[in-house]
Structures are given as C-alpha cells and as structure tokens.
Design a protein around this motif. Structure first.
Motif, PDB file in Angstrom:
ATOM      1  N   THR A  12      41.653  40.292  49.494  1.00  0.00           N
ATOM      2  CA  THR A  12      41.496  41.274  48.433  1.00  0.00           C
ATOM      3  C   THR A  12      41.298  42.660  49.025  1.00  0.00           C
ATOM      4  N   ASP A  25      39.301  44.765  47.564  1.00  0.00           N
ATOM      5  CA  ASP A  25      37.938  45.134  47.166  1.00  0.00           C
ATOM      6  C   ASP A  25      37.032  43.924  47.349  1.00  0.00           C
ATOM      7  N   ALA A  83      33.800  43.906  47.673  1.00  0.00           N
ATOM      8  CA  ALA A  83      32.544  44.033  46.945  1.00  0.00           C
ATOM      9  C   ALA A  83      32.690  43.607  45.493  1.00  0.00           C
ATOM     10  N   ASP A  84      33.865  43.850  44.923  1.00  0.00           N
ATOM     11  CA  ASP A  84      34.123  43.504  43.520  1.00  0.00           C
ATOM     12  C   ASP A  84      35.569  43.045  43.380  1.00  0.00           C
ATOM     13  N   ALA A 101      39.168  39.371  39.342  1.00  0.00           N
ATOM     14  CA  ALA A 101      38.941  37.965  38.979  1.00  0.00           C
ATOM     15  C   ALA A 101      40.165  37.391  38.267  1.00  0.00           C
ATOM     16  N   SER A 120      36.961  31.937  42.603  1.00  0.00           N
ATOM     17  CA  SER A 120      36.212  33.117  43.012  1.00  0.00           C
ATOM     18  C   SER A 120      36.462  33.399  44.492  1.00  0.00           C
ATOM     19  N   TYR A 121      36.305  34.651  44.885  1.00  0.00           N
ATOM     20  CA  TYR A 121      36.508  35.035  46.270  1.00  0.00           C
ATOM     21  C   TYR A 121      35.342  34.521  47.106  1.00  0.00           C
ATOM     22  N   ARG A 130      44.809  45.050  39.754  1.00  0.00           N
ATOM     23  CA  ARG A 130      43.884  45.678  38.801  1.00  0.00           C
ATOM     24  C   ARG A 130      43.945  47.193  38.945  1.00  0.00           C
ATOM     25  N   ARG A 149      42.083  50.763  37.686  1.00  0.00           N
ATOM     26  CA  ARG A 149      40.888  51.337  37.076  1.00  0.00           C
ATOM     27  C   ARG A 149      40.860  52.840  37.327  1.00  0.00           C
ATOM     28  N   ASP A 187      43.607  47.937  42.867  1.00  0.00           N
ATOM     29  CA  ASP A 187      43.155  46.856  43.743  1.00  0.00           C
ATOM     30  C   ASP A 187      44.057  45.651  43.560  1.00  0.00           C
ATOM     31  N   ARG A 229      44.614  41.266  44.787  1.00  0.00           N
ATOM     32  CA  ARG A 229      44.106  40.048  45.425  1.00  0.00           C
ATOM     33  C   ARG A 229      45.233  39.020  45.447  1.00  0.00           C
TER      34      ARG A 229
END
Length: 240
Positions: free
Chosen positions: A98, A100, A102-103, A106, A122-123, A194, A196, A206, A208
C-alpha cells in the motif's frame, strides 16, 4: 537389456516427463482448464524433477555413461525454470502493498467476492516494516486537480490497465476497486485506489494491491502500483 542401458532410458523418460510438466502446467492454466495454483504446482514439480534428472545425468556423464536426449531436454527445461524463478529473486516475502501504511485503503467489494470468503483482507501490521525496507518509493500521488476531477482520471486510467477488471466505482467515496488477472497462470490480485482531498490543496491518490495466493508475489504488486501511478501522471500531464 543391460542394466546400465535400462537406467539410462529410465532417466531419459523422467527427463521428458519433467519437460512435459514444465510445458503442460502453464499451458493448461493459460487456457483456464485448470486453476492457476494447479498449473503453477505442475510447473514447479516439473522444475524439481528436471533438477533431479539433470544432477543424475551429470553424474552419469562424469562416469562416462553418456548424456541422453531426455536428460538434455530436462537440463534445458531446468535453465528455463531457473530463469523464470530468478525474476522474483530479492522480492519481499509479502503479498500486500500500500502507499499509505498508516491508513491503508480498505477493500469492500473484494471482501464480498466468494474467492475471498474467510480471508482477512486487512493490511497485516507486520508487513509495514518489510515494505519500508524494500519499497520506500511506494508513496501517495499528489495532484493539483480537485478530488472529483482526479477520480475521473483514476477511472479512465484504471479502465485502460490491460489486466484489470473494475468491480466497484464510488465517486462520492473516491474509491475504485478492481481485480487483476495474471496472463499466464490466471492468478487474481485485488486492487483498490482511493482519492481524498490533499490538505495542501488538490488531491492525494493512494493505492493498495493484494495477491490472493501465497505469501510472496515476486514483485507483481509493486510493479502494478508503479505502472498505475506512471499512467496517472501521464494522464495528468495530458490535461494540463
């Protein structure tokens, strides 16, 4: 029949069997007649058998007993197997990357896919340290365009990725999911992009990419992220 000749013929037959496995495994998977994991398993078994035959063949040759055609074919097959395996040398032994950590984005649509039933999408927290060590260049893309405009570009770029099949597009959430299918063995990898707002202005993108099979991806996910980001930058340059 002399015992030495019988052994030589047996070794030649095993060599031809190894070559057959090296060819038929990928072929059946490519034609989608067997699951990708079955085709890959057959290919791997062929490589192992080719290694054994080659070693035994070298021993027989050193003893002056010749090097049969089947053994030679197995040796050539082994060289091909090693060359393909070497492409993944040094790749990290994780299957989820990914931009990111940290976040991470999903997965939503992927979680409803029957092939992912029972899987934790989940990562994995432990992957972050591995990713930092190997792939520090996996970072978000910052674009000057607004989130809606950026998401429109993301949709166009994703639609043009040759192995992607888009499974979810939600402009309001700024999320797009897709499944990528590897051309040869037909392995499926889940992807989410994603978009944002960027606090500094414009948008942040971002991404993943997660493999469904195994704990190592031979670098496929990292390459996929880079390919998408490069295509997105190229698209952004066209609209300036």
């Amino acid at each position: 029949m002399p015992e030495a000749l019988q052994r030589s013929r047996t070794l030649d037959r095993l060599g031809l069997l190894a070559v057959l496995a090296l060819v038929i495994g990928p072929l059946l998977a490519w034609m989608r007649w067997v699951p990708g994991i079955a085709g890959f398993g057959t290919f791997a078994l062929g490589g192992i058998l080719a290694l054994v035959v080659t070693i035994l063949g070298v021993i027989r040759a050193l003893r002056g007993r010749g090097y049969g055609a089947g053994v030679l074919a197995a040796t050539l097959g082994l060289l091909t197997f090693v060359a393909l395996a070497a492409r993944g040398r040094g790749a990290p032994r994780i299957n989820d990357f990914t931009t990111d950590m940290a976040d991470p984005p999903a997965f939503k649509q992927a979680a409803s896919d029957p092939a992912n039933q029972g899987r934790d999408l989940s990562y994995p927290p432990g992957f972050a340290d591995v990713q930092r060590a190997c792939c520090s260049d996996l970072v978000p893309v910052h674009l000057p365009s607004t989130p809606p405009a950026t998401f429109a570009m993301v949709e166009l770029v994703a639609a043009g990725m040759p192995t992607w099949k888009i499974t979810r597009q939600e402009s309001a959430a700024g999320e797009l999911e897709a499944v990528s299918t590897t051309p040869l063995f037909g392995f499926h990898d889940d992807i989410i992009v994603r978009v944002r707002p960027d606090p500094a202005g414009g948008s942040v993108v971002d991404m993943r990419s997660k493999s469904r099979v195994g704990q190592g991806d031979l670098g496929a996910n990292v390459a996929r992220i880079h390919a998408f980001q490069d295509a997105l930058h190229a698209r952004q340059a066209q609209v300036r």
